[in-house]
Design a protein around this motif. Structure first.
Motif, PDB file in Angstrom:
ATOM      1  N   SER A 103       1.275  -1.305   0.297  1.00 40.10           N
ATOM      2  CA  SER A 103      -0.075   0.164   0.035  1.00 40.10           C
ATOM      3  C   SER A 103       0.572   1.125  -0.375  1.00 40.10           C
ATOM      4  O   SER A 103       2.015   1.814   0.844  1.00 40.10           O
ATOM      5  CB  SER A 103      -1.026   0.537   1.270  1.00 40.10           C
ATOM      6  OG  SER A 103      -1.378   1.090   1.835  1.00 40.10           O
ATOM      7  N   LEU A 104       0.583   2.242  -0.722  1.00 42.88           N
ATOM      8  CA  LEU A 104       1.187   3.592  -1.095  1.00 42.88           C
ATOM      9  C   LEU A 104       1.016   4.275   0.169  1.00 42.88           C
ATOM     10  O   LEU A 104       1.431   5.083   0.785  1.00 42.88           O
ATOM     11  CB  LEU A 104       0.880   4.477  -1.850  1.00 42.88           C
ATOM     12  CG  LEU A 104       1.647   3.371  -3.932  1.00 42.88           C
ATOM     13  CD1 LEU A 104       0.746   4.249  -4.549  1.00 42.88           C
ATOM     14  CD2 LEU A 104       2.893   4.284  -3.725  1.00 42.88           C
ATOM     15  N   ARG A 105      -0.334   3.680   0.289  1.00 42.02           N
ATOM     16  CA  ARG A 105      -0.742   4.559   2.026  1.00 42.02           C
ATOM     17  C   ARG A 105      -0.053   4.267   2.886  1.00 42.02           C
ATOM     18  O   ARG A 105       0.110   5.614   4.003  1.00 42.02           O
ATOM     19  CB  ARG A 105      -2.516   4.697   2.267  1.00 42.02           C
ATOM     20  CG  ARG A 105      -3.289   4.903   3.759  1.00 42.02           C
ATOM     21  CD  ARG A 105      -4.466   4.163   4.174  1.00 42.02           C
ATOM     22  NE  ARG A 105      -3.800   3.426   4.023  1.00 42.02           N
ATOM     23  CZ  ARG A 105      -3.986   2.131   5.010  1.00 42.02           C
ATOM     24  NH1 ARG A 105      -3.781   3.216   6.276  1.00 42.02           N
ATOM     25  NH2 ARG A 105      -4.073   0.417   4.649  1.00 42.02           N
ATOM     26  N   ARG A 106       0.190   3.557   3.173  1.00 41.99           N
ATOM     27  CA  ARG A 106       0.999   2.791   4.024  1.00 41.99           C
ATOM     28  C   ARG A 106       2.215   3.288   4.237  1.00 41.99           C
ATOM     29  O   ARG A 106       3.054   4.005   4.928  1.00 41.99           O
ATOM     30  CB  ARG A 106       0.681   1.325   4.633  1.00 41.99           C
ATOM     31  CG  ARG A 106      -0.184   0.181   4.572  1.00 41.99           C
ATOM     32  CD  ARG A 106      -0.196  -0.991   5.154  1.00 41.99           C
ATOM     33  NE  ARG A 106      -1.568  -1.301   5.391  1.00 41.99           N
ATOM     34  CZ  ARG A 106      -2.256  -2.667   4.434  1.00 41.99           C
ATOM     35  NH1 ARG A 106      -1.849  -3.380   3.644  1.00 41.99           N
ATOM     36  NH2 ARG A 106      -3.596  -3.059   5.175  1.00 41.99           N
ATOM     37  N   GLN A 107       3.036   2.985   3.289  1.00 39.57           N
ATOM     38  CA  GLN A 107       3.735   3.513   2.711  1.00 39.57           C
ATOM     39  C   GLN A 107       4.817   5.024   3.701  1.00 39.57           C
ATOM     40  O   GLN A 107       5.513   5.129   3.607  1.00 39.57           O
ATOM     41  CB  GLN A 107       4.389   3.159   1.099  1.00 39.57           C
ATOM     42  CG  GLN A 107       5.615   3.733   0.964  1.00 39.57           C
ATOM     43  CD  GLN A 107       6.626   3.119  -0.218  1.00 39.57           C
ATOM     44  OE1 GLN A 107       6.319   2.784  -0.721  1.00 39.57           O
ATOM     45  NE2 GLN A 107       7.590   3.942  -1.041  1.00 39.57           N
ATOM     46  N   ALA A 110      -8.096  12.985   6.834  1.00 38.96           N
ATOM     47  CA  ALA A 110      -7.393  12.173   5.790  1.00 38.96           C
ATOM     48  C   ALA A 110      -5.900  13.165   5.624  1.00 38.96           C
ATOM     49  O   ALA A 110      -5.795  14.272   6.203  1.00 38.96           O
ATOM     50  CB  ALA A 110      -8.315  12.591   4.892  1.00 38.96           C
ATOM     51  N   MET A 111      -5.151  11.901   4.947  1.00 44.36           N
ATOM     52  CA  MET A 111      -3.873  12.725   4.413  1.00 44.36           C
ATOM     53  C   MET A 111      -3.649  12.259   3.219  1.00 44.36           C
ATOM     54  O   MET A 111      -4.117  11.344   2.817  1.00 44.36           O
ATOM     55  CB  MET A 111      -2.804  12.006   5.461  1.00 44.36           C
ATOM     56  CG  MET A 111      -1.601  11.773   5.604  1.00 44.36           C
ATOM     57  SD  MET A 111      -1.073  10.780   6.411  1.00 44.36           S
ATOM     58  CE  MET A 111      -0.829  11.268   7.816  1.00 44.36           C
ATOM     59  N   VAL A 112      -2.825  12.657   2.435  1.00 46.45           N
ATOM     60  CA  VAL A 112      -2.618  12.828   1.057  1.00 46.45           C
ATOM     61  C   VAL A 112      -1.356  13.520   0.877  1.00 46.45           C
ATOM     62  O   VAL A 112      -0.587  13.632   2.016  1.00 46.45           O
ATOM     63  CB  VAL A 112      -3.504  13.773  -0.249  1.00 46.45           C
ATOM     64  CG1 VAL A 112      -4.413  12.973  -0.328  1.00 46.45           C
ATOM     65  CG2 VAL A 112      -3.497  14.230  -0.549  1.00 46.45           C
ATOM     66  N   VAL A 148     -12.501  10.225  -1.951  1.00 47.98           N
ATOM     67  CA  VAL A 148     -11.665   9.692  -2.563  1.00 47.98           C
ATOM     68  C   VAL A 148     -11.854  10.695  -4.031  1.00 47.98           C
ATOM     69  O   VAL A 148     -11.118  10.348  -5.381  1.00 47.98           O
ATOM     70  CB  VAL A 148     -11.865   8.346  -2.705  1.00 47.98           C
ATOM     71  CG1 VAL A 148     -10.829   7.843  -3.878  1.00 47.98           C
ATOM     72  CG2 VAL A 148     -10.882   8.110  -1.481  1.00 47.98           C
ATOM     73  N   ALA A 149     -13.292  10.299  -4.412  1.00 47.62           N
ATOM     74  CA  ALA A 149     -13.926  10.596  -6.117  1.00 47.62           C
ATOM     75  C   ALA A 149     -13.933  12.023  -5.752  1.00 47.62           C
ATOM     76  O   ALA A 149     -13.452  12.122  -7.369  1.00 47.62           O
ATOM     77  CB  ALA A 149     -15.285  10.683  -5.770  1.00 47.62           C
ATOM     78  N   ALA A 184      -5.013   8.390   2.974  1.00 48.64           N
ATOM     79  CA  ALA A 184      -5.565   8.127   3.930  1.00 48.64           C
ATOM     80  C   ALA A 184      -7.203   9.073   4.649  1.00 48.64           C
ATOM     81  O   ALA A 184      -6.885  10.158   3.831  1.00 48.64           O
ATOM     82  CB  ALA A 184      -5.182   8.048   4.651  1.00 48.64           C
ATOM     83  N   VAL A 185      -8.241   8.060   4.495  1.00 49.55           N
ATOM     84  CA  VAL A 185      -9.169   8.862   5.010  1.00 49.55           C
ATOM     85  C   VAL A 185     -10.223   7.757   5.275  1.00 49.55           C
ATOM     86  O   VAL A 185     -10.255   6.951   5.469  1.00 49.55           O
ATOM     87  CB  VAL A 185      -9.938   9.722   3.793  1.00 49.55           C
ATOM     88  CG1 VAL A 185     -10.481   8.792   2.739  1.00 49.55           C
ATOM     89  CG2 VAL A 185     -11.118  10.396   3.995  1.00 49.55           C
TER      90      VAL A 185
END
Length: 318
Positions: free
Chosen positions: A127-131, A260-262, A234-235, A246-247
């Motif tokens: 997962s890129l989110r986890r990374q 949320a986090m990007v 996300v949409a 992440a949300v």
């Protein structure tokens, strides 16, 4: 309706989910026959390439949806986080099951938790989110791609290919596998924000009133509200598995909190925000939070993240 056919992937976790839904429906409709149509999805066949390079999340739903559209199944059970925000015409999400534990879990045969990992330790994640979040916490760690079903990933961990791996806690719990790993430490969602839909099942159906009436008995209103908020977020950001997003929406008795986090996959740049509102006014919180983050440069940040990730990274699984 005398007979209902549930389409599902054949993985151990997918079958657990399908059996769970079957059991719940049998309680509500004891005279109805319920059968499975088991499909091997493309995402289950191709295990040597990053999902982001071979089609993304749709690889786990496409063949199932084709079976449904062909009239050979009425309903599908998905891990909601794997369901794209746009569905094919003729299909819709009819229910969101009650959300379980949303956390990720740290797994290791040698180390108790993230803090105990030595410098340079190898951590596996799909997962890129986890990374992104892991690198923000521990930039000294080495992140290594991890594919395969849950048991394959656990075997790779046991064989020493990784010092630790991170999976979704709920999948490990449902399969009764937590005790198979000496060190299993749930990661607070304050430390690692989950992805949209984590720990809920999405019930996708053919758009038929009779099927809808059956499926909607599985719906949990608070979980459905949280899912709508997260999926709207996300949409609006046009997020895909090639970017770290992440949300999480938490629904309390009277209020809803959304975090949320990007950012970039390497964790060097992160944009994080939260929004809160009374429950009765929370339906559009996902879009509102996304618009706020877009105004702060979220789309430009995600475009840079995609250019970094596309060459080598992967979609969220487990």
């Amino acid at each position: 309706m005398d007979k209902l056919i549930i389409a599902t992937r054949g993985s151990q976790l997918a079958m657990w989910q399908a059996e769970y839904v079957k059991g719940e429906l049998e309680k509500r409709f004891p005279d109805m026959t319920i059968e499975f149509s088991v499909i091997t999805a493309t995402g289950d066949k191709i295990l040597d390439k990053p999902l982001a390079l071979i089609g993304g999340k749709g690889l786990f739903t496409k063949e199932i949806e084709e079976v449904m559209l062909a009239g050979d199944a009425h309903l599908a059970v998905h891990s909601l986080k794997d369901v794209p925000t746009e569905l094919p015409e003729g299909l819709r999400l009819a229910a969101i099951t009650k959300r379980d534990d949303i956390r990720d879990v740290f797994l290791s045969h040698k180390y108790e938790n993230i803090e105990a990992l030595p410098e340079g330790a190898v951590v596996g994640t799909t997962s890129l989110r986890r990374q992104m979040q892991l690198r923000a916490i521990r930039p000294d760690l080495t992140i290594k791609n991890l594919r395969g079903n849950v048991n394959t990933r656990l075997r790779k961990l046991a064989d020493g290919e990784y010092d630790a791996i991170i999976l979704a806690y709920v999948g490990m719990k449902r399969l009764g596998l937590l005790e198979s790993v000496p060190f299993h430490d749930p990661i607070s969602d304050e430390v690692m924000i989950p992805p949209s839909g984590q720990a809920s099942l999405g019930i996708e159906i053919v758009d038929d009133p009779e099927v809808a009436k059956i499926a909607e008995t599985l719906n949990d209103p608070d979980s459905a509200l949280a899912a709508k908020i997260e999926r709207d977020f996300v949409a609006r950001l046009e997020g895909s598995c090639q970017v770290p997003i992440a949300v999480n929406a938490k629904v309390y008795e009277e209020r809803v909190l959304v975090r949320a986090m990007v950012g970039l996959p390497d964790g060097t740049e992160i944009l994080q925000e939260r929004i809160e509102a009374p429950k009765e006014k929370a339906e559009n919180l996902g879009r509102e939070l996304a618009d706020d983050m877009v105004a702060q440069g979220a789309k430009e940040l995600l475009a840079r993240a995609e250019s970094m990730a596309f060459k080598e990274e992967r979609c969220e699984r487990f």
